[in-house]
Structures are given as structure tokens and as C-alpha cells.
Design a protein around this motif. Structure first.
Motif, PDB file in Angstrom:
ATOM      1  N   ARG A   1      -4.709   6.246   5.482  1.00  0.00           N
ATOM      2  CA  ARG A   1      -6.364   7.217   5.205  1.00  0.00           C
ATOM      3  C   ARG A   1      -5.870   8.326   5.951  1.00  0.00           C
ATOM      4  O   ARG A   1      -6.553   9.507   5.527  1.00  0.00           O
ATOM      5  N   HIS A   2      -5.473   8.103   7.145  1.00  0.00           N
ATOM      6  CA  HIS A   2      -5.261   9.666   7.999  1.00  0.00           C
ATOM      7  C   HIS A   2      -4.354  10.463   7.449  1.00  0.00           C
ATOM      8  O   HIS A   2      -4.483  11.674   7.342  1.00  0.00           O
TER       9      HIS A   2
ATOM     10  N   ARG B   1     -10.102  12.241  -1.649  1.00  0.00           N
ATOM     11  CA  ARG B   1     -11.285  11.356  -0.952  1.00  0.00           C
ATOM     12  C   ARG B   1     -11.285   9.912  -1.531  1.00  0.00           C
ATOM     13  O   ARG B   1     -11.839   9.070  -0.631  1.00  0.00           O
ATOM     14  N   GLU B   2     -11.448   9.868  -2.834  1.00  0.00           N
ATOM     15  CA  GLU B   2     -11.650   8.550  -3.296  1.00  0.00           C
ATOM     16  C   GLU B   2     -10.607   7.642  -3.091  1.00  0.00           C
ATOM     17  O   GLU B   2     -10.781   6.230  -2.848  1.00  0.00           O
ATOM     18  N   GLN B   3      -9.200   8.043  -3.160  1.00  0.00           N
ATOM     19  CA  GLN B   3      -8.284   6.978  -2.689  1.00  0.00           C
ATOM     20  C   GLN B   3      -8.253   6.821  -1.298  1.00  0.00           C
ATOM     21  O   GLN B   3      -7.731   5.641  -0.926  1.00  0.00           O
ATOM     22  N   GLU B   4      -8.726   7.430  -0.567  1.00  0.00           N
ATOM     23  CA  GLU B   4      -8.814   7.132   1.166  1.00  0.00           C
ATOM     24  C   GLU B   4      -9.481   5.871   1.334  1.00  0.00           C
ATOM     25  O   GLU B   4      -8.975   5.195   2.074  1.00  0.00           O
ATOM     26  N   LYS B   5     -10.355   5.969   0.665  1.00  0.00           N
ATOM     27  CA  LYS B   5     -11.416   4.681   0.893  1.00  0.00           C
ATOM     28  C   LYS B   5     -10.739   3.242   0.531  1.00  0.00           C
ATOM     29  O   LYS B   5     -11.139   2.177   1.001  1.00  0.00           O
ATOM     30  N   LEU B   6      -9.758   3.433  -0.572  1.00  0.00           N
ATOM     31  CA  LEU B   6      -9.075   2.058  -0.852  1.00  0.00           C
ATOM     32  C   LEU B   6      -7.930   1.725  -0.293  1.00  0.00           C
ATOM     33  O   LEU B   6      -7.735   0.582  -0.453  1.00  0.00           O
TER      34      LEU B   6
ATOM     35  N   GLU C   1     -10.994  15.832  -4.442  1.00  0.00           N
ATOM     36  CA  GLU C   1     -11.972  14.675  -4.489  1.00  0.00           C
ATOM     37  C   GLU C   1     -11.208  13.266  -5.072  1.00  0.00           C
ATOM     38  O   GLU C   1     -11.656  12.216  -4.530  1.00  0.00           O
TER      39      GLU C   1
ATOM     40  N   GLU D   1      -5.611  12.274   4.521  1.00  0.00           N
ATOM     41  CA  GLU D   1      -6.705  13.217   5.204  1.00  0.00           C
ATOM     42  C   GLU D   1      -6.164  14.587   5.588  1.00  0.00           C
ATOM     43  O   GLU D   1      -6.520  15.710   5.430  1.00  0.00           O
TER      44      GLU D   1
ATOM     45  N   GLU E   1       0.947  -1.348  -0.007  1.00  0.00           N
ATOM     46  CA  GLU E   1      -0.155  -0.079   0.008  1.00  0.00           C
ATOM     47  C   GLU E   1       0.852   1.239  -0.026  1.00  0.00           C
ATOM     48  O   GLU E   1       0.529   2.443  -0.561  1.00  0.00           O
TER      49      GLU E   1
ATOM     50  N   LYS F   1      -6.580   0.133   3.090  1.00  0.00           N
ATOM     51  CA  LYS F   1      -6.764  -0.779   4.195  1.00  0.00           C
ATOM     52  C   LYS F   1      -6.175  -0.248   5.596  1.00  0.00           C
ATOM     53  O   LYS F   1      -6.603  -0.313   6.710  1.00  0.00           O
TER      54      LYS F   1
END
Length: 231
Positions: free
Chosen positions: A37-38, A25-30, A22, A41, A9, A32
Motif C-alpha cells: 500500500r505504501h 487508490r482503489e487497488q491500495e485498499k485491496l 483513481e 501511494e 499479493e 493487506k
């Protein structure tokens, strides 16, 4: 999460060069791995890139480095500088730089992130300062790792550069960061020195090519040349 999955990752994170808000935001969700993710953000908000990069490295160290491989489990940070202290007298210093910075529109509103390249010359004084008290330093943005030894005090350049995820993969193979850096130095510095030696030796052979030696002692022309230049 398995360390190899974390490294995979990290490689995906490192593949980004520029993202809009945008897309972030989309990549954050992918991802694990929660620290990634933090990290993404935090880049969009007012967090300082150096601070969140240091926080991410601490998470990577906690989740990838094996505690039993350390005499004193320690990844300490001071002014952005990390120390990996293993079962060795000399630690490895990591000088961390941010891999991404936030971009803003004309109104100062965040509109994305962009990859930031490390310019080695900008960090010469800092790297050399730390090398006066330590054998090795790794300058990294978690994308690329530039490996320096004390030779850089005289000739400022890394003895090797490697993707940082590859350095982490090497750690998973033998659980010793210091040994890996030392091994890379042996693999890439010594062959270079040997090449220089043989290039110089060939120059001497060429210079003495027209000279006639007394070879009654059973030594060849080239052997006599080697004896002369070793005096």
C-alpha cells in the motif's frame, strides 16, 4: 503476515501494467500487506522509483527470508545494489530496477503509473562489473528475475529467467537463496551444454560415415570415432 500470502499479493501487484491515480487508490485498499500500500501511494507522489523499490525489497526480505538461514543477516543496499549473505562464502548480488514509474499529464501533474520493462542491454556494463567479483547476480524489478553467472562476462545473457515471486517460493522450500540459483544453473545450463556436445558428436559421426575402419579390435565404428576425436 504469512510469507506465502505476501508472495501472492506481490504477484497481483506485478499483474498491473497501467493504472490511473483513481485505480491506484482503489487497488491500495485491496492489499493487506502494508508495504505494498505504501509503495503504490509513494509512486503517485514525488518519491524516486528506485528508492521506493529498494524500500519494498527490504520489507520483503525482512518478512520472507528466515534469519536463522543466515550466518550474518544482511540485505544491504548501496547505490541500488543489494547483497544477500547466507551461510556461504559467496553472496548473491541483486541489482534492483523499478517495476513502475509515475506518469504525468501535460501540466506535470501525476495521473497514474505504468510498468517499466528492463532492457538487459542497458545494464550490460553494470552487470559485468559486479560479476568480476562475484559468481552470481540477479537483475530484477521484482516482476522478473534474470539470473547471471560469470559466463556472462564472455557471452552476455542470463542463464535463466524466472518470475521473481517464483524465486521467493523456492526459497520458502529450502531456506537458501544461493542454492536455488545454483540449482537453476545446473538444471538449465548443463542440459544445454550436453545438447551442444551431442550435436557436435553427431556431426563427427556423419563426417566419418564413409570411412572404413579396421574393427578387428572389437570396437564399433562409432566407438572408434569417439576415440579419434578424444585424442
Amino acid at each position: 503476515m504469512d510469507p506465502r500470502q505476501i508472495i501472492e499479493e506481490l504477484e497481483r501487484l506485478n499483474s498491473f501494467t497501467k493504472l490511473t491515480v483513481e485505480e491506484v487508490r482503489e487497488q491500495e485498499k485491496l492489499f493487506k500487506y502494508a508495504p505494498f500500500r505504501h509503495y503504490l501511494e509513494s509512486l503517485i507522489y514525488a518519491a524516486k522509483p528506485e528508492t521506493i523499490s529498494a524500500e519494498l525489497l527490504r520489507h520483503l526480505a525482512d518478512d520472507i527470508f528466515k534469519e536463522e538461514g543466515f550466518s550474518e543477516v544482511k540485505l544491504s543496499v548501496g547505490f541500488g545494489d543489494f547483497i544477500i549473505q547466507e551461510n556461504k562464502i559467496n553472496p548473491i548480488l541483486l541489482e534492483l530496477k523499478p517495476a513502475f514509474v509515475r506518469t504525468e499529464d501535460k501540466s506535470g501533474i501525476p495521473n497514474g503509473i505504468i510498468a517499466k520493462k528492463i532492457e538487459l542491454a542497458d545494464h550490460k556494463a553494470q552487470v559485468q562489473k559486479y560479476l568480476t567479483v562475484n559468481d552470481y547476480l540477479v537483475l530484477t524489478d521484482l516482476r522478473k528475475a534474470s539470473l547471471f553467472s560469470r559466463d556472462a562476462l564472455v557471452n552476455f545473457k542470463p542463464f535463466y529467467e524466472i518470475p521473481f515471486p517464483e524465486l521467493l517460493k523456492m526459497y520458502l522450500e529450502n531456506d537458501c537463496f544461493w542454492d536455488n540459483v545454483r540449482r537453476l544453473e545446473d538444471q538449465h545450463v548443463k542440459p544445454e551444454l550436453e545438447n551442444v556436445f551431442f550435436q557436435d558428436l553427431n556431426k563427427w559421426f556423419e563426417a566419418f560415415k564413409a570411412v572404413q575402419f579396421n574393427e578387428k579390435l572389437g570396437l564399433s565404428h562409432n566407438e572408434i570415432v569417439v576415440l579419434l576425436i578424444n585424442k
